[in-house]
Design a protein around this motif. Structure first.
Motif, mmCIF file in Angstrom:
data_model
loop_
_atom_site.group_PDB
_atom_site.id
_atom_site.type_symbol
_atom_site.label_atom_id
_atom_site.label_comp_id
_atom_site.label_asym_id
_atom_site.label_seq_id
_atom_site.Cartn_x
_atom_site.Cartn_y
_atom_site.Cartn_z
ATOM 1 N N ARG A 70 -14.335 2.854 6.123
ATOM 2 C CA ARG A 70 -12.939 2.449 5.967
ATOM 3 C C ARG A 70 -12.343 2.040 7.310
ATOM 4 O O ARG A 70 -12.484 2.740 8.305
ATOM 5 N N VAL A 71 -11.666 0.892 7.307
ATOM 6 C CA VAL A 71 -11.037 0.353 8.515
ATOM 7 C C VAL A 71 -9.552 0.149 8.204
ATOM 8 O O VAL A 71 -9.101 -0.968 7.940
ATOM 9 N N PRO A 72 -8.767 1.231 8.203
ATOM 10 C CA PRO A 72 -7.349 1.111 7.849
ATOM 11 C C PRO A 72 -6.551 0.459 8.968
ATOM 12 O O PRO A 72 -6.868 0.620 10.153
ATOM 13 N N ALA A 73 -5.530 -0.294 8.590
ATOM 14 C CA ALA A 73 -4.702 -0.984 9.581
ATOM 15 C C ALA A 73 -3.238 -0.610 9.392
ATOM 16 O O ALA A 73 -2.787 -0.333 8.277
ATOM 17 N N PRO A 77 -3.071 -5.553 6.072
ATOM 18 C CA PRO A 77 -4.291 -5.277 5.312
ATOM 19 C C PRO A 77 -5.371 -4.620 6.166
ATOM 20 O O PRO A 77 -5.559 -4.958 7.337
ATOM 21 N N GLY A 78 -6.065 -3.674 5.570
ATOM 22 C CA GLY A 78 -7.226 -3.060 6.187
ATOM 23 C C GLY A 78 -8.478 -3.525 5.469
ATOM 24 O O GLY A 78 -8.436 -4.431 4.629
ATOM 25 N N ALA A 79 -9.606 -2.908 5.793
ATOM 26 C CA ALA A 79 -10.876 -3.336 5.207
ATOM 27 C C ALA A 79 -11.735 -2.128 4.868
ATOM 28 O O ALA A 79 -11.538 -1.030 5.398
ATOM 29 N N VAL A 80 -12.687 -2.356 3.969
ATOM 30 C CA VAL A 80 -13.700 -1.356 3.640
ATOM 31 C C VAL A 80 -15.042 -2.073 3.570
ATOM 32 O O VAL A 80 -15.154 -3.137 2.948
ATOM 33 N N HIS A 98 -4.607 -3.960 0.672
ATOM 34 C CA HIS A 98 -3.301 -4.519 1.015
ATOM 35 C C HIS A 98 -2.211 -3.460 0.883
ATOM 36 O O HIS A 98 -2.188 -2.715 -0.103
ATOM 37 N N PRO A 99 -1.301 -3.382 1.843
ATOM 38 C CA PRO A 99 -0.180 -2.440 1.733
ATOM 39 C C PRO A 99 0.616 -2.695 0.458
ATOM 40 O O PRO A 99 0.882 -3.841 0.097
ATOM 41 N N GLY A 100 0.949 -1.631 -0.233
ATOM 42 C CA GLY A 100 1.739 -1.770 -1.446
ATOM 43 C C GLY A 100 0.932 -2.078 -2.686
ATOM 44 O O GLY A 100 1.494 -2.192 -3.777
ATOM 45 N N ARG A 101 -0.381 -2.229 -2.534
ATOM 46 C CA ARG A 101 -1.241 -2.472 -3.689
ATOM 47 C C ARG A 101 -2.171 -1.283 -3.886
ATOM 48 O O ARG A 101 -2.698 -0.732 -2.923
ATOM 49 N N SER A 202 -4.759 -17.470 3.975
ATOM 50 C CA SER A 202 -5.454 -16.359 4.609
ATOM 51 C C SER A 202 -5.720 -15.261 3.593
ATOM 52 O O SER A 202 -4.847 -14.925 2.788
ATOM 53 N N PRO A 203 -6.927 -14.655 3.606
ATOM 54 C CA PRO A 203 -7.169 -13.520 2.713
ATOM 55 C C PRO A 203 -6.263 -12.339 3.026
ATOM 56 O O PRO A 203 -6.055 -11.476 2.180
ATOM 57 N N LEU A 204 -5.707 -12.305 4.232
ATOM 58 C CA LEU A 204 -4.802 -11.220 4.590
ATOM 59 C C LEU A 204 -3.453 -11.351 3.898
ATOM 60 O O LEU A 204 -2.689 -10.391 3.831
#
Length: 207
Positions: A70-73, A77-80, A98-101, A202-204
């Motif tokens: 896990r790569v939280p930001a 958005p973060g990544a896994v 994504h924040p809020g999702r 952007s995917p972000l």
């Protein structure tokens, strides 16, 4: 361990494996194979050896326990990164959170080659440099950067990209002299993809 939006297999936290000798060769060595010269890529570039690689492989590719990194930001958005250990369909899946999702979104996979939507250099750096200390996962910036590196699909990386990559590799244990070789091969392979179109959303953005 559960990640909403990814119900494929038995996930377990994988972050403890990042400090084991052999991890980075398992994760990045295959991407060095198209570095533009005839030199064979070897685990020693990462300060590791074949025995290290074999030992970690047994854990990384366990069909009963799929490591997830896990790569939280912070406020973005973060990544896994997930080792998909399906019998006959091994690979690595890359998700964005994504924040809020509540559900993660799979954007790419590595199955001997890259498929999906990657990140530009600036998008990758944005995630790597923005750890969320309130969330579980990888907080160390060089490690975050290297975990995200396979998502790079940007042919126009800045001149500082090589130095940034060498610094990250040495931070996780690669010798200085061979880190530069590994960095050269990795960037040659990743920037050759040339798949990131700046006109795409952007995917972000989560759109």
């Amino acid at each position: 361990m559960l990640i909403k939006g990814y119900d494929v297999g038995p996930l377990v936290p994988g972050e403890s494996l990042l400090v084991h000798p052999g991890f980075w060769s398992n994760y990045l060595l295959a991407m060095c194979s198209d570095g533009g010269c005839g030199e064979r890529s070897v685990p020693e570039w990462f300060g590791e050896d074949g025995a290290d690689v074999d030992a970690v492989s047994e854990v990384l590719f366990d069909r009963e326990r799929w490591p997830a990194f896990r790569v939280p930001a912070e406020d973005s958005p973060g990544a896994v990164v997930i080792y998909r250990n399906l019998d006959g369909d091994y690979g690595t899946d890359y998700l964005l959170t994504h924040p809020g999702r509540s559900c993660a979104e799979q954007i790419a996979s590595w199955d001997g080659d890259f498929s999906g939507t990657g990140l530009s250099w600036h998008e990758l750096i944005r995630i790597a440099d923005s750890p969320s200390l309130a969330d579980e996962g990888v907080q160390d910036t060089p490690t975050r950067f290297l975990l995200l590196l396979p998502l790079l699909t940007d042919p126009d990386v800045p001149e500082t990209a090589s130095a940034r990559l060498i610094a990250a590799l040495t931070a996780v244990g690669a010798p200085q002299d061979t880190a530069s070789i590994a960095a050269e091969h990795l960037l040659a392979h990743l920037t050759k993809r040339s798949r990131h179109d700046p006109t795409w959303a952007s995917p972000l953005s989560g759109s």
